[in-house]
Design an enzyme around this catalytic site. Structure first.
Site, PDB file in Angstrom:
ATOM      1  N   TYR A 138       0.800  -1.225   0.000  1.00 18.94           N
ATOM      2  CA  TYR A 138       0.000   0.000   0.000  1.00 18.94           C
ATOM      3  C   TYR A 138       0.836   1.281   0.000  1.00 18.94           C
ATOM      4  CZ  TYR A 138      -4.545  -2.226   0.506  1.00 18.94           C
ATOM      5  OH  TYR A 138      -5.683  -2.939   0.275  1.00 18.94           O
ATOM      6  N   LYS A 190       2.959 -15.605   4.723  1.00 19.90           N
ATOM      7  CA  LYS A 190       3.264 -16.443   3.560  1.00 19.90           C
ATOM      8  C   LYS A 190       4.773 -16.690   3.584  1.00 19.90           C
ATOM      9  CE  LYS A 190       1.815 -18.472  -0.273  1.00 19.90           C
ATOM     10  NZ  LYS A 190       0.866 -19.597  -0.300  1.00 19.90           N
ATOM     11  N   ASP A 224      -3.271 -18.341   2.582  1.00 19.19           N
ATOM     12  CA  ASP A 224      -4.248 -19.182   1.862  1.00 19.19           C
ATOM     13  C   ASP A 224      -4.929 -20.155   2.830  1.00 19.19           C
ATOM     14  OD1 ASP A 224      -1.748 -20.398   2.125  1.00 19.19           O
ATOM     15  OD2 ASP A 224      -1.733 -21.277   0.115  1.00 19.19           O
ATOM     16  N   ASP A 248      -6.596  -6.849   4.096  1.00 20.59           N
ATOM     17  CA  ASP A 248      -7.674  -6.321   3.256  1.00 20.59           C
ATOM     18  C   ASP A 248      -8.517  -7.472   2.721  1.00 20.59           C
ATOM     19  OD1 ASP A 248      -9.132  -4.483   1.618  1.00 20.59           O
ATOM     20  OD2 ASP A 248      -7.932  -5.166  -0.085  1.00 20.59           O
ATOM     21  N   ASP A 252     -12.624  -9.004   3.976  1.00 24.35           N
ATOM     22  CA  ASP A 252     -13.838  -9.094   3.158  1.00 24.35           C
ATOM     23  C   ASP A 252     -14.425 -10.500   3.280  1.00 24.35           C
ATOM     24  OD1 ASP A 252     -13.605  -6.459   2.263  1.00 24.35           O
ATOM     25  OD2 ASP A 252     -14.100  -6.985   0.188  1.00 24.35           O
TER      26      ASP A 252
HETATM   27  C1  IPM Z   1     -10.693  -1.236   2.709  1.00 26.77           C
HETATM   28  C2  IPM Z   1     -10.793  -0.831   1.267  1.00 26.77           C
HETATM   29  C3  IPM Z   1      -9.579   0.035   0.928  1.00 26.77           C
HETATM   30  C4  IPM Z   1      -8.327  -0.784   1.162  1.00 26.77           C
HETATM   31  C5  IPM Z   1      -9.595   0.608  -0.494  1.00 26.77           C
HETATM   32  C6  IPM Z   1     -10.880   1.355  -0.785  1.00 26.77           C
HETATM   33  C7  IPM Z   1      -8.401   1.470  -0.769  1.00 26.77           C
HETATM   34  O1  IPM Z   1     -10.874  -1.941   0.459  1.00 26.77           O
HETATM   35  O2  IPM Z   1     -10.751  -0.356   3.578  1.00 26.77           O
HETATM   36  O3  IPM Z   1     -10.580  -2.436   2.984  1.00 26.77           O
HETATM   37  O4  IPM Z   1      -7.882  -1.510   0.274  1.00 26.77           O
HETATM   38  O5  IPM Z   1      -7.797  -0.715   2.260  1.00 26.77           O
HETATM   39 MN    MN Z   2     -10.994  -3.812   1.521  1.00 29.68          MN
END
Ligand code: IPM
Ligand code: MN
Length: 355
Positions: A138, A190, A224, A248, A252
């Site tokens: 990042y 990893k 993984d 990240d 999700d």
């Molecule tokens: C998150 C989002 C951000 C990230 C994006 C929008 C830059 O996906 O907060 O998880 O990758 O951190």
């Molecule tokens: Mn994200």
């Protein structure tokens, strides 16, 4: 009465303003009941401002944000703005400039919420991901060469310093200790491929753990495998610590197991500075302005903010109210399927907090 907390509010794009409105409604009731005050300062950062002025995050705004106690953010992302501009120019810039080096993302299934995981319930899905938030891929370090030719080269570096790794690990160990659940911290990495970066993480992890947190059990999983076990045996996890992009991705995945983006909240934390709290989903432009988006993630982000400000009982009251609503009232966490509108969900949670 103590000083009011100075909160910068960034409603942002898409459904951001709608969910932030409900979050603020709940925060106001919590403040009233628990005897503290919030001074709100709203900033119009986001896609609309960018399209009008080409500004993302002006230095003057950044300087003001540094003076706040916390930032409450809705969502950043606009369909008419090329991907990357607002994310890098606002969200990531805030994380970097305010040195919010922790991204704290609880993965917790509330009662009554449907999970896609078979035979798993609130008892099995309850852990926290500590995502490193200022390093890795990042940073934007890297570059391109011979762009547009068949020989094009693109490099994006995964960068970590010992300092960044150590401060993230220390936070994660301390968080695990204070959470006091299973006293288990799992490093997600990893080491079999990223033999430089995760060699650093792994050594730092065991050195710090053995020296300063001997009572905390240390585990290691490749990323993984982490994804696999988050689905198969989520009950194994207590606290997971990981680098930025792995964090990240797995959060999700974790969010889907706790009922989706409608409920998942996170905190971008600088333990010594200004932290920022947000629902982790995006701006969902297709639902904007319809009063159908789920505000619970934003409401839960508000609770995380209060906890970080030291208002634990108020934070707990919000979480309790959310849990009561998911258990008994809200049918489904999806936009338009809650059985209630966005504002009604806010009213419901606010009423629960009022007691
Ligand atoms: C998150 C989002 C951000 C990230 C994006 C929008 C830059 O996906 O907060 O998880 O990758 O951190
Ligand atoms: Mn994200």
């Amino acid at each position: 009465m103590k000083q009011p907390y100075k909160i910068a509010v960034i409603p942002g794009d898409g459904t951001g303003p709608e969910v932030v409105r409900e979050g603020l409604k709940v925060l106001a009731v919590a403040a009233e009941r628990f005897g503290f005050k919030l001074e709100l300062i709203t900033y119009d950062l986001g896609g609309e401002r960018y399209l009008k002025t080409e500004e993302t995050l002006p230095d003057s705004v950044l300087a003001e944000l540094r003076q706040c106690d916390a930032i409450y953010l809705g969502a950043i992302g606009h369909p008419d703005v090329k991907p990357g501009i607002l994310e890098k120019g606002i969200l990531l810039k805030l994380r970097f400039e305010l040195d919010q080096y922790i991204n704290l993302r609880p993965v917790k299934l509330y009662p009554g919420v449907e999970t896609p995981l078979k035979n798993k319930g609130p008892k099995e899905i309850d852990y926290v991901v500590v995502r490193e938030n200022t390093g890795g891929a990042y940073t934007g370090l890297g570059g391109a060469f011979l762009k547009g030719t068949p020989q094009e080269v693109a490099v994006q570096d995964m960068v970590y310093t010992r300092f960044q790794v150590d401060r993230c690990l220390r936070y994660a160990f301390e968080y695990t200790r204070q959470r006091n659940k299973r006293q288990t911290l799992a490093l997600c990495g990893k080491t079999n491929v990223l033999t430089f970066v995760f060699d650093l993480w792994e050594r730092a992890f065991h050195e710090m753990g053995a020296r300063d947190f001997p009572e905390i059990k240390r585990e290691y999983y490749h990323v993984d495998a982490t994804a696999m076990w988050m689905i198969k045996n989520p009950e194994w996890f207590d606290v997971i610590v990981t680098e930025n992009m792995f964090g990240d991705i797995i959060t999700d995945l974790g969010a889907m197991t706790q009922g989706g983006m409608g409920i998942a909240a996170g905190g971008n934390i600088n333990p010594e500075g200004v932290s920022m709290f947000e629902p982790i989903g995006g701006s969902a432009p297709k639902y904007a302005g319809q009063n159908v988006i789920n505000p619970l993630a934003a409401i839960c982000a508000g609770a995380l903010m209060l906890a970080e400000l030291g208002e634990q009982p108020a934070a707990q009251a919000i979480e309790n109210s959310v849990m009561a609503a998911t258990a008994r009232q809200i049918k489904d966490l999806g936009a338009g399927r809650m059985g209630y509108s966005t504002t009604q969900v806010g009213d419901l949670i606010a009423a629960g907090v009022a007691g």
